[in-house]
Design a protein around this motif. Structure first.
Motif, mmCIF file in Angstrom:
data_model
loop_
_atom_site.group_PDB
_atom_site.id
_atom_site.type_symbol
_atom_site.label_atom_id
_atom_site.label_comp_id
_atom_site.label_asym_id
_atom_site.label_seq_id
_atom_site.Cartn_x
_atom_site.Cartn_y
_atom_site.Cartn_z
ATOM 1 N N GLU A 404 -30.860 -10.120 -36.130
ATOM 2 C CA GLU A 404 -29.808 -9.780 -35.163
ATOM 3 C C GLU A 404 -29.621 -10.949 -34.187
ATOM 4 O O GLU A 404 -30.597 -11.487 -33.656
ATOM 5 C CB GLU A 404 -30.202 -8.527 -34.382
ATOM 6 N N VAL A 405 -28.375 -11.331 -33.963
ATOM 7 C CA VAL A 405 -28.065 -12.373 -32.983
ATOM 8 C C VAL A 405 -28.258 -11.776 -31.589
ATOM 9 O O VAL A 405 -27.558 -10.831 -31.224
ATOM 10 C CB VAL A 405 -26.626 -12.891 -33.150
ATOM 11 N N ILE A 406 -29.206 -12.307 -30.838
ATOM 12 C CA ILE A 406 -29.470 -11.732 -29.512
ATOM 13 C C ILE A 406 -28.874 -12.577 -28.393
ATOM 14 O O ILE A 406 -28.757 -12.113 -27.263
ATOM 15 C CB ILE A 406 -30.976 -11.518 -29.270
ATOM 16 N N SER A 407 -28.509 -13.838 -28.723
ATOM 17 C CA SER A 407 -27.911 -14.665 -27.665
ATOM 18 C C SER A 407 -27.240 -15.896 -28.266
ATOM 19 O O SER A 407 -27.650 -16.398 -29.315
ATOM 20 C CB SER A 407 -28.974 -15.106 -26.658
ATOM 21 N N ILE A 408 -26.191 -16.342 -27.585
ATOM 22 C CA ILE A 408 -25.546 -17.618 -27.882
ATOM 23 C C ILE A 408 -25.645 -18.451 -26.606
ATOM 24 O O ILE A 408 -25.069 -18.103 -25.578
ATOM 25 C CB ILE A 408 -24.082 -17.422 -28.311
ATOM 26 N N LEU A 409 -26.418 -19.536 -26.674
ATOM 27 C CA LEU A 409 -26.746 -20.324 -25.483
ATOM 28 C C LEU A 409 -25.816 -21.530 -25.351
ATOM 29 O O LEU A 409 -25.351 -22.082 -26.349
ATOM 30 C CB LEU A 409 -28.190 -20.820 -25.558
ATOM 31 N N ARG A 410 -25.606 -21.930 -24.118
ATOM 32 C CA ARG A 410 -24.818 -23.152 -23.845
ATOM 33 C C ARG A 410 -25.585 -23.964 -22.813
ATOM 34 O O ARG A 410 -25.650 -23.601 -21.643
ATOM 35 C CB ARG A 410 -23.434 -22.772 -23.312
ATOM 36 N N ILE A 411 -26.203 -25.084 -23.293
ATOM 37 C CA ILE A 411 -26.953 -25.962 -22.401
ATOM 38 C C ILE A 411 -26.107 -27.202 -22.140
ATOM 39 O O ILE A 411 -25.652 -27.852 -23.089
ATOM 40 C CB ILE A 411 -28.303 -26.369 -23.036
ATOM 41 N N PRO A 412 -25.836 -27.563 -20.885
ATOM 42 C CA PRO A 412 -25.017 -28.738 -20.584
ATOM 43 C C PRO A 412 -25.525 -29.993 -21.290
ATOM 44 O O PRO A 412 -26.705 -30.341 -21.181
ATOM 45 C CB PRO A 412 -25.147 -28.876 -19.056
ATOM 46 N N GLY A 413 -24.640 -30.647 -22.057
ATOM 47 C CA GLY A 413 -24.989 -31.870 -22.761
ATOM 48 C C GLY A 413 -25.711 -31.646 -24.071
ATOM 49 O O GLY A 413 -26.006 -32.595 -24.793
ATOM 50 N N ALA A 414 -26.036 -30.396 -24.415
ATOM 51 C CA ALA A 414 -26.781 -30.105 -25.644
ATOM 52 C C ALA A 414 -26.009 -29.181 -26.573
ATOM 53 O O ALA A 414 -26.584 -28.610 -27.498
ATOM 54 C CB ALA A 414 -28.137 -29.480 -25.301
ATOM 55 N N ASN A 415 -24.711 -29.015 -26.324
ATOM 56 C CA ASN A 415 -23.871 -28.146 -27.144
ATOM 57 C C ASN A 415 -24.382 -26.706 -27.125
ATOM 58 O O ASN A 415 -24.962 -26.278 -26.127
ATOM 59 C CB ASN A 415 -23.745 -28.710 -28.564
ATOM 60 N N LYS A 416 -24.213 -25.979 -28.219
ATOM 61 C CA LYS A 416 -24.535 -24.546 -28.218
ATOM 62 C C LYS A 416 -25.721 -24.261 -29.137
ATOM 63 O O LYS A 416 -26.034 -25.036 -30.038
ATOM 64 C CB LYS A 416 -23.322 -23.738 -28.682
ATOM 65 N N ALA A 417 -26.342 -23.109 -28.908
ATOM 66 C CA ALA A 417 -27.477 -22.669 -29.729
ATOM 67 C C ALA A 417 -27.346 -21.182 -30.005
ATOM 68 O O ALA A 417 -26.823 -20.427 -29.187
ATOM 69 C CB ALA A 417 -28.796 -22.966 -29.030
ATOM 70 N N VAL A 418 -27.821 -20.770 -31.178
ATOM 71 C CA VAL A 418 -27.817 -19.359 -31.571
ATOM 72 C C VAL A 418 -29.264 -18.905 -31.702
ATOM 73 O O VAL A 418 -30.080 -19.579 -32.338
ATOM 74 C CB VAL A 418 -27.067 -19.153 -32.902
ATOM 75 N N LEU A 419 -29.586 -17.773 -31.086
ATOM 76 C CA LEU A 419 -30.932 -17.204 -31.130
ATOM 77 C C LEU A 419 -30.879 -15.910 -31.940
ATOM 78 O O LEU A 419 -30.128 -14.996 -31.606
ATOM 79 C CB LEU A 419 -31.433 -16.938 -29.704
ATOM 80 N N VAL A 420 -31.674 -15.861 -33.017
ATOM 81 C CA VAL A 420 -31.671 -14.703 -33.924
ATOM 82 C C VAL A 420 -33.050 -14.054 -33.903
ATOM 83 O O VAL A 420 -34.081 -14.743 -33.984
ATOM 84 C CB VAL A 420 -31.309 -15.123 -35.373
#
Length: 481
Positions: A404-420
């Motif tokens: 299950e996708v629990i979060s979609i992260l956005r870190i400045p300068g590091a683009n996006k991340a998906v946490l499953v």
């Protein structure tokens, strides 16, 4: 008892010798057929595994060349190209070790082949020698009268029949001996041809090994030159390392925070389910006696009152002699941390250790897990919580397992991340641009999660991938195929 004539004695000796030799030849053939295939199968399995490994390593080298070409087509040489080249060197060294092991196995097989050829030559020599004696004996016993007297001198009819059968067996033995000689010759020719093929294969492999060794030495010189070119840019490199480490620290802090929240949420959800199950067992009805807004403490108080009510009812029933209402099962001493569904998902994920697919279609690890020296600024130690996988432009990140996708992260300068989430396991896919999933979505193994970012300045396309168990970070390399 009738005496046996000299020619008759020759026939008997000839028959006995034929029988003994046939048994000896049969024993040698059985030994050779049983022992050699077992050895070949044992060595063949290892050889097949080595060939598969060699093919995989060669494919990784080809991919490394594609990635390096993409990076070098850009104006600015990047640290990532140095890291990709380092990984390519490691892969080529593995390939050389694999090729050396293949050559060792071929040498062992050649020695076994030589041994089999010597055994077959010995067997063929014995067969030919025995056949020559058979012909000689047959020539000595060729007198038809002697053969007739051998049959007529029998004590009874049964013995005469047996002697006729002996004479037929002698003739059949000569024919069988001819067949054995032919078969042994054919097998000997096959073994010699196989030995020749293995020698040629060994020669090709040794030539290829020498070529790979020369390529490795040239690539090492190229790597040293490229590293030296970066030495004048140490301040720029150190600043870049610091910036990236800060981004990773922010990402990891946010991941840890989200995982801790998710663990707490999953724990509360599992505990809530257990408490509601207990409430139902004692006769409380959801929607009537309690709702989703009823707190766990309030619900546990309702359960306690209901149990006391049941106990009073049982006491009255006992006093009146009526059938006693059964007591609901007692609650668990410790509330669960994970629901049954998440426990099963976590168990399945754990069972797939070293079997998980790669999070990209094709990739090359350019950043290893854990603490290690930087590729250029060797005095700097990098603490990588995951692995960095270089791939071709336009590649997509893929889920390595159901979850299950629990979060979609956005870190400045590091683009996006998906946490499953996979039960109490978590996977992180970072450095993405376009995201194809949403928070709360159930994803399947191999499903595309997002597009991996390609840096137009240096041409690198790198996915950062992590694996966690609760709040403990794990080495992803030990989980992937």
């Amino acid at each position: 008892m009738q005496s046996i004539m000299p020619n008759q004695l020759s026939l008997l000796k000839y028959h006995v010798a034929t029988k003994l030799f046939n048994l000896k030849c049969f024993g040698m053939i059985v030994f050779m057929l049983c022992s050699a295939p077992l050895f070949a199968q044992r060595k063949g399995d290892n050889k097949e595994q080595l060939q598969q490994k060699k093919t995989r390593l060669e494919d990784e080298i080809k991919l490394a060349n594609v990635i390096l070409n993409d990076m070098r087509e850009n104006r600015k040489e990047s640290i990532s190209s140095i890291e990709a080249l380092q990984q390519k060197l490691r892969i080529r060294e593995q390939l050389l070790r694999t090729m050396r092991r293949e050559i060792e196995l071929l040498e062992i097989e050649q020695r076994e082949q030589d041994k089999r050829i010597i055994e077959l030559e010995e067997l063929l020599s014995q067969q030919q020698e025995m056949y020559a004696r058979m012909i000689q004996k047959a020539y000595t016993a060729r007198d038809k009268q002697a053969i007739l007297m051998f049959i007529l001198s029998s004590n009874d009819f049964y013995q005469a029949v047996k002697r006729v059968q002996y004479l037929r067996q002698i003739a059949q033995a000569r024919e069988k001996q001819i067949d054995r000689i032919r078969q042994t010759r054919e097998e000997l020719e096959h073994e010699r041809a196989e030995l020749k093929r293995k020698k040629e294969e060994k020669a090709r492999l040794m030539a290829r090994q020498q070529e790979e060794q020369r390529t490795l030495e040239a690539e090492k010189i190229d790597q040293e030159k490229r590293v030296a070119d970066f030495k004048g840019r140490e301040q720029e490199i150190l600043a870049d390392i610091k910036k990236k480490q800060q981004q990773r620290d922010q990402l990891n802090a946010e991941i840890q925070r989200l995982i801790a929240l998710e663990i707490q949420r999953a724990k509360e959800e599992a505990q809530r389910k257990q408490i509601e199950k207990e409430a139902t067992q004692v006769g409380l009805v959801k929607g009537k006696d309690f709702t989703g807004k009823t707190t766990n403490k309030q619900l546990q108080e309702l359960i306690k009152k209901k149990r006391e009510e049941i106990a009073r009812l049982q006491q009255q029933q006992q006093q009146q002699g009526a059938p006693v209402t059964p007591t609901p099962s007692a609650p668990q001493e410790e509330l669960p941390v994970l629901s049954a569904e998440n426990q099963l998902l976590a168990a399945n994920f754990s069972a797939n250790r070293k079997k998980l697919p790669w999070p990209v279609e094709r990739g090359l690890v350019v950043g290893r897990f854990g603490k290690h020296s930087h590729a250029v600024a060797t005095q700097v130690v990098i603490d990588n919580k995951g692995i960095d996988i270089a791939t071709s432009s336009g590649s997509k990140a893929k889920a390595v397992f159901d979850g299950e996708v629990i979060s979609i992260l956005r870190i400045p300068g590091a683009n996006k991340a998906v946490l499953v989430r996979h039960g109490n396991y978590f996977t992180v896919y970072s450095n993405l641009t376009d995201i194809y999933v949403e928070r709360g979505e159930q994803v399947k193994r191999g499903q595309n999660l997002g597009l991996i970012f390609t840096d137009e300045e240096n041409g690198k396309t790198i996915l950062h991938f992590e694996v966690w168990q609760n709040t403990t970070v794990l080495d992803p390399s030990s989980w992937l195929q």
